[in-house]
Design a protein around this motif. Structure first.
Motif, PDB file in Angstrom:
ATOM      1  N   GLY A 134       0.836  -1.172   0.064  1.00  0.00           N
ATOM      2  CA  GLY A 134      -0.115  -0.085  -0.023  1.00  0.00           C
ATOM      3  C   GLY A 134       0.866   1.294  -0.064  1.00  0.00           C
ATOM      4  N   ALA A 135       0.286   2.189  -0.211  1.00  0.00           N
ATOM      5  CA  ALA A 135       0.864   3.650  -0.410  1.00  0.00           C
ATOM      6  C   ALA A 135       1.672   4.052   1.006  1.00  0.00           C
ATOM      7  N   ARG A 136       2.756   4.581   0.529  1.00  0.00           N
ATOM      8  CA  ARG A 136       3.559   5.045   1.552  1.00  0.00           C
ATOM      9  C   ARG A 136       4.066   6.772   1.385  1.00  0.00           C
ATOM     10  N   ASP A 137       4.550   7.252   2.477  1.00  0.00           N
ATOM     11  CA  ASP A 137       4.989   8.786   2.070  1.00  0.00           C
ATOM     12  C   ASP A 137       6.468   8.715   1.791  1.00  0.00           C
ATOM     13  N   PRO A 188       3.033   4.581   6.321  1.00  0.00           N
ATOM     14  CA  PRO A 188       2.037   3.802   5.768  1.00  0.00           C
ATOM     15  C   PRO A 188       0.947   4.994   5.492  1.00  0.00           C
ATOM     16  N   LEU A 189       0.147   5.281   4.182  1.00  0.00           N
ATOM     17  CA  LEU A 189      -0.954   6.167   3.975  1.00  0.00           C
ATOM     18  C   LEU A 189      -2.169   5.421   3.948  1.00  0.00           C
ATOM     19  N   TYR A 190      -2.240   4.322   3.306  1.00  0.00           N
ATOM     20  CA  TYR A 190      -3.413   3.650   3.072  1.00  0.00           C
ATOM     21  C   TYR A 190      -3.185   2.147   2.834  1.00  0.00           C
ATOM     22  N   PHE A 191      -4.151   1.331   2.519  1.00  0.00           N
ATOM     23  CA  PHE A 191      -4.052  -0.081   2.502  1.00  0.00           C
ATOM     24  C   PHE A 191      -3.506  -0.421   1.045  1.00  0.00           C
TER      25      PHE A 191
END
Length: 484
Positions: free
Chosen positions: A301-304, A309-312
């Motif tokens: 999932g998305a990471r900055d 982690p930003l979302y699944f």
């Protein structure tokens, strides 16, 4: 006496979980006025001022006839309402819309396979465009208008429900005994939002694959997958053969988790310990280093920019649909979620293909989150009124993050405490994609279950999901327990 004994035995069996709960019949109520007399009616509820524009009887060739009512609630929330002419049994159902709505389409309810009262035409049914017209795939330009955002986000369902109840009362001479909501995807979000913001509108809600965090799902979730699966030159990282190898390896690792039978379906991807690195070159079959890295990113999932982690991510087991989903999301283009639902002021040039995943950029995405997201799962007022909520989602959903449904369920339970089991259930369907489809049994009758729960106090337990072929033949079944 024999009939009463049979009913009593059926009730005992349902309460013991030995038989599926069934929706009982309610008395039929006949119309008190002609369908045509509804045309041009002005709606009097000050919270939902509007007008009926047309009212026409529909139904022939043996179909149950109904009065088709079309109209709007100010400023421009359009609706369509079907009122049975001979078979109304005092129930109203709002059918949620999907995507970004923008069209009035009264389609068949989800999760209602074999619901007898529904199949018999006993419900009054209503739906809406939620206050705007949308053209093309996931068009969101309408969201530049504040009123349109509020109508889509939460107000549209509320005011159309008030309008439908007023019309029903005038037409039949009495209000609905029970009001239900049934929707999937954005429709699922609409149902949970209604229970949270307008707890008196519905007696029970079925919410499939609810887009709990609409902003993150329609920006971060899809943009992350798109930017990883498709290279800057437009080519795809995986071909079909490589995705097939990856999918088979995932099944080999997790198909039989927890003693589940080997059936080509992963029972719970969140408990699946699968690392695509096992397919790196040097093994057989073989993935490139780029493909292994991308697969790990898709699952994770998305990471900055700092790796937070930003979302699944996508669930393990969805690999065969990755390229198809990325191609679909790529067609959203300008004028969709990134530039209008998630930009203030609107940005007509924003696209998911160029969305940035820095912490600063992500904060800006949530400018309109209060309108669209279910930010506080406080359903205490809905619960106090006796409301019932059934959440459901496919474990193989890569359109709306499957873990978002689990997270919502956990948040509602945390808010509600010990009484949560008395009003909320979650069913996660193995191998099922977005609102249906996929490799797992995807057809259920949650509608009968929630009617029996709300009206007769029979809480749902295990349900049976089925999968059918194009000819209607039964291909597979699966017993699904409430999520724990």
């Amino acid at each position: 006496m024999l009939r009463n004994l049979c009913l009593a035995l059926a009730l005992v069996a349902a309460l013991l979980g030995l038989a599926p709960a069934e929706a009982r019949s309610l008395p039929v109520v006949a119309p008190r006025m002609a369908c045509a007399d509804l045309a041009r009616m002005v709606l009097a509820d000050p919270a939902a001022p509007g007008r009926v524009e047309t009212a026409t009887v529909v139904g022939d060739k043996g179909a149950a006839p109904y009065c088709e009512v079309k109209g709007y609630v100010a400023p421009q929330v359009r609706f369509e309402l079907h009122l049975p002419m001979r078979s109304w049994t005092q129930r109203l159902m709002f059918l949620g819309c999907g995507g970004f709505c923008g069209v009035v389409r009264l389609g068949p309810p989800r999760a209602a396979e074999g619901c007898r009262p529904l199949d018999a035409g006993e419900f009054a049914l209503v739906t809406s465009d939620l206050g705007h017209v949308a053209g093309g795939i996931m068009d969101a330009v309408w969201a530049a208008d504040r009123q349109a955002r509020e109508d889509f986000g939460h107000r549209g369902v509320h005011v159309v429900t008030l309008a439908a109840k007023e019309i029903v009362r005038r037409f039949y001479g009495e209000p609905p005994a029970y009001a239900y909501f049934n929707g999937c995807s954005d429709g699922g979000r609409e149902g949970v939002m209604a229970a949270a913001r307008y707890p008196a509108d519905f007696d029970a809600v079925i919410a499939g694959a609810p887009v709990v965090n609409l902003i993150a799902n329609h920006t971060l979730f899809h943009a992350w997958a798109l930017q990883h699966l498709r290279r800057p030159d437009g080519s795809f990282v995986f071909n079909d053969a490589a995705l097939g190898q990856l999918h088979q390896a995932a099944l080999d690792a997790c198909d039989t988790d927890g003693g589940d039978p080997r059936d080509g379906v992963i029972p719970d991807p969140s408990r699946c310990a699968f690392d695509p690195g096992r397919l790196a070159c040097g093994a057989a079959p073989c993935l490139s280093a780029e493909q292994v890295a991308v697969a790990r990113a898709i699952y994770g999932g998305a990471r900055d920019e700092r790796g937070r982690p930003l979302y699944f991510g996508y669930p393990v087991g969805t690999e065969l649909g990755w390229n198809r989903q990325a191609a679909s999301v790529a067609r959203w283009g300008a004028g969709s979620s990134a530039g209008y639902l998630a930009s203030d002021p609107p940005d007509p040039n924003a696209e998911l293909a160029t969305l940035r995943f820095t912490a600063a950029a992500v904060r800006k995405l949530y400018a309109h989150a209060d309108s669209f997201n279910i930010t506080d799962p406080d359903l205490a007022a809905f619960q106090r009124r006796g409301g019932k909520l059934i959440l459901w989602q496919g474990w193989a959903d890569f359109n709306v993050a499957s873990m978002s449904g689990v997270t919502l369920w956990k948040a509602i339970r945390a808010r509600s405490g010990a009484g949560a089991d008395g009003f909320v259930r979650l069913y996660m369907l193995p191998g099922v994609a977005h609102c249906g489809g996929g490799d797992g049994p995807d057809r259920t009758d949650l509608m009968s279950a929630i009617i029996a729960w709300r009206e007769d106090g029979q809480p749902p337990r295990s349900i049976t999901a089925s999968r059918r072929g194009a000819d209607g033949s039964l291909l597979a079944t699966r017993t699904v327990e409430p999520y724990r």
